[in-house]
Each structure stands twice: as structure tokens, then as C-alpha cells.
Design a protein around this motif. Sequence first.
Motif, short mmCIF file in Angstrom:
data_model
loop_
_atom_site.label_atom_id
_atom_site.label_comp_id
_atom_site.label_asym_id
_atom_site.label_seq_id
_atom_site.Cartn_x
_atom_site.Cartn_y
_atom_site.Cartn_z
N GLU A 271 -6.94 -0.70 3.72
CA GLU A 271 -7.24 0.65 3.27
C GLU A 271 -7.36 0.74 1.76
N SER A 272 -8.23 1.62 1.32
CA SER A 272 -8.42 1.86 -0.11
C SER A 272 -7.41 2.90 -0.60
N SER B 158 -11.90 5.15 8.61
CA SER B 158 -10.66 4.58 8.09
C SER B 158 -9.65 4.48 9.22
N ALA C 259 -8.36 6.33 0.68
CA ALA C 259 -7.89 6.65 2.03
C ALA C 259 -6.42 7.07 2.02
#
Length: 472
Positions: free
Chosen positions: A137-138, A24, A141
Motif C-alpha cells: 500500500e501507498s 487498494s 492509501a
Amino acid sequence: MPVVLLLAAIAGMLWALFLAQRSSLLLATLATAAVGYVLGHSFWNAHIGPLPLTLDRLLLAGVTGLFAYRAWRGQLAPRRIGGVEWALAALLVWLTFSALTSKPGGDVQLPTSPLWRLLFSFWAPALLLFIGRGANESNRAAYWFLAGLTALGSYLALTAVAETAGVWSLVFPRYISDPMLGLHYGRARGPALNSVSLGIHLTVCVWAAWLLLPRAPQWAKLPLLVLGPLMVLGILLTFTRSVWLGMIASGVAMLAVQIPRRFRGPVLTGLAVLGIVAGPIAATSLVAMKREDSGHMSQHSVQQRTAFAYVSWKMFQDHPLTGVGFGRFYDQKLPYLSDRSQTFELESLRELHHHNTLLSLLTETGMIGLAAYLGVLYGLLRASWRLANSHEASDAGRRLGALCFAAIAGYLPSAVFHDLSLVHSDQWLLFLVAGAALGFERRLGLSGAGAAQCESPAINQEPAFSGAAGLQ
């Protein structure tokens, strides 16, 4: 030996390829800033010719390479460009121009290189912001980002307690125990050997823990409830007025974000009235506060702020638009110290850098530089407020918006009492958090009108995850 180096290089390349596929960017930037703060120049440094290397600089180069690789592979979504980006670009261009056109002569000795300060306190933080802004980004994350800040704050709080208690066996890195290094020995000062920097980091981390608490798994809630007050204790142990004010300001900012809109006006008005009534009494106590120095020295430190303001005003009058040159306050202030038209003394400023980030930028880069920097901060406040109050944003995005809003509120009081650009780790932390929030805000494409009509979400009232799914 060459064979070992070759094998190490091959292993490093394979590990880099693995990270390039799976890591990430947001967490990589957090690791870069955290490692740079905890394991900084005093922990390890080396030189390649004139170029000094530290762990954070190596990691920053790696994160930049990873970001470039993702961009080349088309893995980064496009982001709209807003006022923050334009203000930041203007700031970097103007500061660079000012630094290059006002280089000191060979007879001028400055304790801090303007070019290094420019690179690591402005360009490097801007790079962290740009990477966080562009990362895809999720929500997972983002929660781990909050968890990482919480872990950093836990270490810093434990270190603060151990060093003020004199339990040096529990303090890492060990150089923190050396009274000949850094500043503020006798107070909690952390791995950067600076109580102000430690307080700013702990302020951000305590709010990260607060925002993580409702979404943490059940087993983690009790540790978080213990670690939060421990971080607050670490802030108190810095014995630094501006840090305490920053903690209060960030608390008000977090309250403003989290309370429902119908209660916001009365609550904030009540706090403002309380501040007006109790502020003068608290200010008197803060001025008289004794630390590792005497009460007289504390009062003299407060009086020096008046001297800095006076000298800054005189310098501004002579160079209002462009300033005296980036990084040049240290030597350009000297002719002004002979002014005897006021009752307070100025000579004690001779060996000091500026003690105000905003006035430092004003005197060194003029109204242009200060306006650009204020434009960046205002844009970040506006974007983080919009994100934290948006019903379109995910829960993780709103939490990052709230964290950024509180982080800027906590940063500003210390910026008024210290030149934070002299400690690049503080700039890195602020822009790191801002980049994380800006990445979620720019992805949404929020409109100002739509965001203004949104009711403030009760972040802490949302149902928490439980069990192993807590950070998913």
C-alpha cells in the motif's frame, strides 16, 4: 431471466477485473468490515443450502480472491514473519483443534455455534490481518484508510445522537428502532444493536479523525474538528462503563505515542497517580450509574462479574491446560452453579455467555489458548509502538502505528467486561487496523534495538498538506 442473470454475471466479471487492476487491498478490507458492521445480518441475509450469506461474507470472499490474484501476479512484496504471525497461527490451530475435539452431543443446545464463532470471530479477522499485512500500500492509501474510518465514525456518531433523541426518521438501518431486536435499547447501540460494539468502533474512528486532521486539506479541517467531539458524544451516549474506560485508555495510549520522549515519563506518571487517587471515586460513580435499567440492575450486573470470575476459577482448576472446549462455557459451567460455598449467587449465570474475553478463552481453551491470544495482542502492541516511534517509517505509517496502539488500548477494557468474540464485528475492526499497521511495520524490517532509541515523533506538529494535495 437467464439472459439478465448472464448479463449481470458478465458485468460482475468485468467489474472484478477492473478492481483487480486498480483497487487498494487496504481500502477493500476497510469496506468489507464497514459494510459488514453497518449492513449486517439484520439488514440482509440469504441462504445457499445450509450456508448463510451476508454482505460482509460476500465482500470477504471477493477481497480474498483479489489478494490471491495479486499474489499470483507477483504484485505483493514479501514480508518477514515475526512473533505476531507465529502467535496467531498457534491460536488458530489450537482453537480449531479445541472446537473439533469438543463438539457438543445431540442433547446439548448451544445458542451460538462454536464453529461459526471460530470461523467469523477468529479465522475471518486473521484473514483481514493477513491481507492488510501483505498488501503493498501507498501512503495515499493509508491516509484514505484514516478518512474511511472517519466517515464511518461520523455516520455512527450521528446515528447515536438520533437514536437516543428518538429521531427515528434519521436512523438507518431502520431496524435499530425496533426494541425487540438486539441489546441495550434506550442507549446508543448502532447498527449492530450493541452499545459495546458501537463504543469500540467510535473509539477507533475518533482517533482516526484525530490522526487525519494535520494531513487533511484545509477545507476539511473544520468538519474534522466538529466531527471529533461528536464521536466522543456518541461514545458517552452508549452509557457503557467499559467503553468509557476504553476511551480513556486509548487516550493515554495516544498521548504516550505522541508526546516527546523527554516528557513521556513525567506525564504518564502524573496520569497514573491521578488514576490511583481518582479511580476509586470514579468506580463508585460508575457502579451506581443508571441507564435504561435501574440502579439496582446496574449493581447486580457488576456483582455478576464476581460470579463469572469465581466460576471461571473453578473451571480453570479442573481444566487448567486445555480448558473445557472452545465454545463450551455455556453448558460446561452448569455443574459449577450449584456451589454454595460463597456468599454471592451464581444461578443468574445459567442463561448467560461469558462476560470476559480473556477468562472465556482461559476456561474454554486453557492456558494454551489464552497465552496464544495474549501473545497476538502483545505482538501487535509491540509492532505498532515500534512503527509509531520509528524515524524510518513514513508519516502515514507512523499514524497507522499510533492508531493500532490506541485501538488495542481501547479494546482491552471492553474485552475484560464482555466476551467480544461473540460479536465478530469488533474482532474484524481490531484485526483490520492491526493488519494495516503491520503491513507498514513489516515492510520496514525494523530492529528492536534501533526502534528503542528513536525519539517519539511529534505527529501533530508535522506540517499539514493543504488544498487538493491533502490526502496524497
